[in-house]
Design a protein around this motif. Structure first.
Motif, mmCIF file in Angstrom:
data_model
loop_
_atom_site.group_PDB
_atom_site.id
_atom_site.type_symbol
_atom_site.label_atom_id
_atom_site.label_comp_id
_atom_site.label_asym_id
_atom_site.label_seq_id
_atom_site.Cartn_x
_atom_site.Cartn_y
_atom_site.Cartn_z
ATOM 1 N N VAL A 1 11.851 91.118 9.029
ATOM 2 C CA VAL A 1 11.111 90.724 9.964
ATOM 3 C C VAL A 1 10.785 91.840 10.210
ATOM 4 C CG1 VAL A 1 9.256 89.913 11.182
ATOM 5 C CG2 VAL A 1 10.454 88.713 9.423
ATOM 6 N N SER A 2 10.010 92.891 10.281
ATOM 7 C CA SER A 2 9.187 93.819 11.602
ATOM 8 C C SER A 2 8.405 93.337 12.689
ATOM 9 C CB SER A 2 8.990 94.825 10.748
ATOM 10 O OG SER A 2 8.173 95.866 11.779
ATOM 11 N N GLY A 3 9.357 93.617 14.263
ATOM 12 C CA GLY A 3 8.630 92.836 14.882
ATOM 13 C C GLY A 3 7.994 94.064 16.126
ATOM 14 N N SER A 4 6.618 92.589 16.926
ATOM 15 C CA SER A 4 6.392 93.380 18.128
ATOM 16 C C SER A 4 6.050 92.113 18.855
ATOM 17 C CB SER A 4 4.796 94.287 17.871
ATOM 18 O OG SER A 4 4.009 93.952 17.473
ATOM 19 N N GLU B 1 0.936 83.209 33.350
ATOM 20 C CA GLU B 1 -0.561 82.241 33.313
ATOM 21 C C GLU B 1 -1.417 83.128 34.057
ATOM 22 O OE1 GLU B 1 -1.542 79.598 33.546
ATOM 23 O OE2 GLU B 1 0.399 78.341 32.915
ATOM 24 N N LEU B 2 -0.699 84.140 35.013
ATOM 25 C CA LEU B 2 -1.243 85.605 35.967
ATOM 26 C C LEU B 2 -1.987 86.700 35.080
ATOM 27 C CD1 LEU B 2 -2.730 86.445 38.353
ATOM 28 C CD2 LEU B 2 -0.911 87.583 38.748
ATOM 29 N N ALA B 3 -0.776 86.490 33.904
ATOM 30 C CA ALA B 3 -1.462 88.061 33.464
ATOM 31 C C ALA B 3 -1.252 88.343 31.889
ATOM 32 C CB ALA B 3 -0.404 88.964 33.474
ATOM 33 N N LEU B 4 -1.278 87.153 30.993
ATOM 34 C CA LEU B 4 -1.315 87.346 29.977
ATOM 35 C C LEU B 4 -2.582 86.655 29.305
ATOM 36 C CD1 LEU B 4 2.086 85.473 28.877
ATOM 37 C CD2 LEU B 4 1.371 87.724 28.025
ATOM 38 N N PRO B 5 -3.369 86.154 29.459
ATOM 39 C CA PRO B 5 -4.584 86.247 28.677
ATOM 40 C C PRO B 5 -5.109 87.848 28.870
ATOM 41 C CG PRO B 5 -4.599 84.260 30.653
ATOM 42 C CD PRO B 5 -3.474 85.307 30.739
ATOM 43 N N LYS B 6 -5.559 88.462 29.720
ATOM 44 C CA LYS B 6 -5.962 89.408 30.145
ATOM 45 C C LYS B 6 -5.258 90.531 29.214
ATOM 46 C CE LYS B 6 -8.371 89.469 34.601
ATOM 47 N NZ LYS B 6 -8.017 89.800 35.667
ATOM 48 N N GLN B 7 -3.905 90.279 29.400
ATOM 49 C CA GLN B 7 -3.402 91.296 28.365
ATOM 50 C C GLN B 7 -3.806 91.248 26.186
ATOM 51 O OE1 GLN B 7 -1.643 93.358 29.567
ATOM 52 N NE2 GLN B 7 -2.018 92.666 31.289
ATOM 53 N N ILE B 8 -3.993 89.797 26.309
ATOM 54 C CA ILE B 8 -4.618 89.422 24.944
ATOM 55 C C ILE B 8 -6.024 90.100 24.095
ATOM 56 C CG2 ILE B 8 -5.188 88.137 23.066
ATOM 57 C CD1 ILE B 8 -2.880 86.861 24.597
ATOM 58 N N ARG B 9 -6.457 91.398 25.147
ATOM 59 C CA ARG B 9 -7.310 91.343 25.076
ATOM 60 C C ARG B 9 -7.580 92.966 25.135
ATOM 61 N NH1 ARG B 9 -11.946 88.468 26.124
ATOM 62 N NH2 ARG B 9 -11.832 86.363 27.297
ATOM 63 N N ARG B 10 -6.255 93.509 25.153
ATOM 64 C CA ARG B 10 -5.839 94.746 25.412
ATOM 65 C C ARG B 10 -6.560 95.416 23.938
ATOM 66 N NH1 ARG B 10 -0.072 95.490 26.912
ATOM 67 N NH2 ARG B 10 -0.459 97.471 26.339
ATOM 68 N N ALA B 11 -6.361 96.523 23.509
ATOM 69 C CA ALA B 11 -7.163 97.259 22.115
ATOM 70 C C ALA B 11 -6.472 97.549 21.608
ATOM 71 C CB ALA B 11 -8.077 98.599 22.093
ATOM 72 N N LYS B 12 -5.034 98.314 21.659
ATOM 73 C CA LYS B 12 -3.801 97.938 21.631
ATOM 74 C C LYS B 12 -3.306 96.923 20.372
ATOM 75 C CE LYS B 12 1.019 100.174 22.027
ATOM 76 N NZ LYS B 12 1.833 101.223 22.947
ATOM 77 N N ILE C 1 -2.829 94.223 12.058
ATOM 78 C CA ILE C 1 -1.923 94.774 11.104
ATOM 79 C C ILE C 1 -0.796 93.617 11.113
ATOM 80 C CG2 ILE C 1 -2.595 97.251 11.889
ATOM 81 C CD1 ILE C 1 -0.109 97.987 12.785
ATOM 82 N N ALA C 2 -0.770 93.073 11.678
ATOM 83 C CA ALA C 2 0.280 92.414 11.385
ATOM 84 C C ALA C 2 0.185 91.012 9.789
ATOM 85 C CB ALA C 2 0.730 91.513 12.839
ATOM 86 N N ASP C 3 1.091 90.527 9.154
ATOM 87 C CA ASP C 3 0.665 89.597 8.627
ATOM 88 C C ASP C 3 0.846 87.987 9.001
ATOM 89 O OD1 ASP C 3 0.725 91.298 6.258
ATOM 90 O OD2 ASP C 3 2.906 91.133 7.220
ATOM 91 N N ALA C 4 1.689 87.869 10.552
ATOM 92 C CA ALA C 4 1.720 86.701 11.408
ATOM 93 C C ALA C 4 1.243 86.753 12.562
ATOM 94 C CB ALA C 4 2.864 85.396 10.783
ATOM 95 N N VAL C 5 1.612 85.934 13.165
ATOM 96 C CA VAL C 5 1.152 85.673 14.711
ATOM 97 C C VAL C 5 2.589 84.513 15.318
ATOM 98 C CG1 VAL C 5 0.390 85.423 16.932
ATOM 99 C CG2 VAL C 5 -0.658 86.433 15.213
ATOM 100 N N LEU C 6 3.102 85.120 16.552
ATOM 101 C CA LEU C 6 4.304 84.088 16.684
ATOM 102 C C LEU C 6 3.805 84.090 18.430
ATOM 103 C CD1 LEU C 6 6.877 82.295 16.661
ATOM 104 C CD2 LEU C 6 7.508 84.499 17.046
ATOM 105 N N CYS C 7 3.538 82.672 18.884
ATOM 106 C CA CYS C 7 3.378 82.354 20.323
ATOM 107 C C CYS C 7 4.295 81.235 20.573
ATOM 108 C CB CYS C 7 2.318 82.380 20.927
ATOM 109 S SG CYS C 7 1.223 80.340 20.269
ATOM 110 N N ASP C 8 4.336 81.122 22.406
ATOM 111 C CA ASP C 8 4.853 79.912 22.405
ATOM 112 C C ASP C 8 3.831 79.356 23.821
ATOM 113 O OD1 ASP C 8 5.382 81.243 25.285
ATOM 114 O OD2 ASP C 8 7.598 81.555 24.413
#
Length: 310
Positions: free
Chosen positions: A55-58, A117-128, A135-142
């Motif tokens: 798999v190719s991952g970011s 808790e402090l920073a991840l919610p805002k990061q998900i709003r970034r354009a990048k 462009i991803a085929d799937a999302v993986l989260c914890d």
């Protein structure tokens, strides 16, 4: 040549410390033992395993501005993973420190995860990040992601499979509102009991029934000393691994299973590959073991076929 599947992973990539007491544990005293320190985190470990299965991952995570952050960044780069993480210079990099007795049973753990808790919610709003999800085929989260971040991630991934890792009984509760939106949830028996309210000694089918009632369509449940349980719309089944699946081995299992699912394998076939990766992780004592196609095939040959759960 067929393009490899791509995954955008979001969650923990941090310093993982594991201390083991050499003799009988003495509370409130200095105990001789050993300490191992490495870069870990459930979603990072799982993504490394998936990448090693083609798999190719970011990765989207957050870290501080300390020397430990450099170590995390190097580990992500050396795994061949695109790093979308944000750095907060005035914060310390998250870490997880556990102390176990000579038999491997947990004595105490300390998770310094406030930055997520402090920073991840805002990061998900970034354009990048939105572009990477697009462009991803799937999302993986914890489940290190707070509920606001999880909901945002699922909204952006609408129409794509979202795979999740439960992390721990207290944290898996944060996934309860989104269980119906997950393609697959990886958890241990303690996590499953926390979600369902089942008894500790509940039968496998009772666990599956409880998870279905909670809204989960498909799941994998590991046990330290027992069979790995899987279920989806085709039914419930179990695989008895040759060894114990715990700690980082369960992360390796998740990553290899996800990679196989993205190649089109059924959950039954994919989970056999996941168990093979877990066995390689146990043998190597690494969270995400390096292996060749030949060594993986050898491990897979030792994994029994799934058995239907009555």
């Amino acid at each position: 040549m067929m393009k490899s599947p791509t995954i955008l992973a979001a969650g923990g990539a941090y310093i993982d410390r594991r201390g083991q007491v050499s003799g009988a544990f003495a509370p409130a005293a200095s105990n001789p033992g050993t300490m191992r320190e490495d870069v870990g985190g459930a979603v990072f470990n799982a993504l490394r395993s998936a990448v090693r299965r083609g798999v190719s991952g970011s990765l989207l995570s957050v870290r501080g501005g300390d020397v430990l952050a450099d170590r995390v960044a190097r580990a992500i780069a050396s795994a061949g993973i695109a790093d979308l993480s944000a750095v907060f210079l005035d914060r310390t990099t998250p870490s997880n420190t556990v102390l176990v007795d000579r038999d491997g049973a947990l004595i105490v753990g300390l998770a310094d995860m406030a930055l997520y808790e402090l920073a991840l919610p805002k990061q998900i709003r970034r354009a990048k990040v939105r572009e990477a999800i697009g462009i991803a085929d799937a999302v993986l989260c914890d489940a290190n992601l707070p509920s606001a971040a999880l909901e945002r991630l699922l909204a952006l991934a609408a129409g794509k499979p979202v795979f999740a890792l439960a992390i721990s009984p207290p944290k898996v509760a944060g996934l309860a509102p989104v269980l119906g939106s997950l393609a697959l949830l990886f958890m241990n028996r303690g996590d499953a009991i926390a979600l369902t309210g089942a008894d500790i000694g509940a039968a496998e089918q009772d666990i599956v029934d409880g998870l279905r009632r909670a809204g989960l369509k498909s799941g994998v449940v590991t046990a330290d000393d027992g069979a790995v349980l899987g279920f989806d719309e085709a039914g419930a089944f179990s695989i008895l691994p040759p060894g114990k699946v715990a700690d980082g081995a369960a992360d390796a299992l998740a990553g290899a299973t996800v990679a196989a699912r993205l190649r089109g394998l059924t959950l039954r076939a994919a989970l056999r590959e996941g168990v093979a990766a877990a066995m390689l992780a146990i043998e190597s004592a690494e969270f995400a073991p390096a292996f060749t196609a030949a060594s993986f095939a050898e491990a897979l040959a030792l994994i029994p076929e799934p058995q239907d759960v009555a």
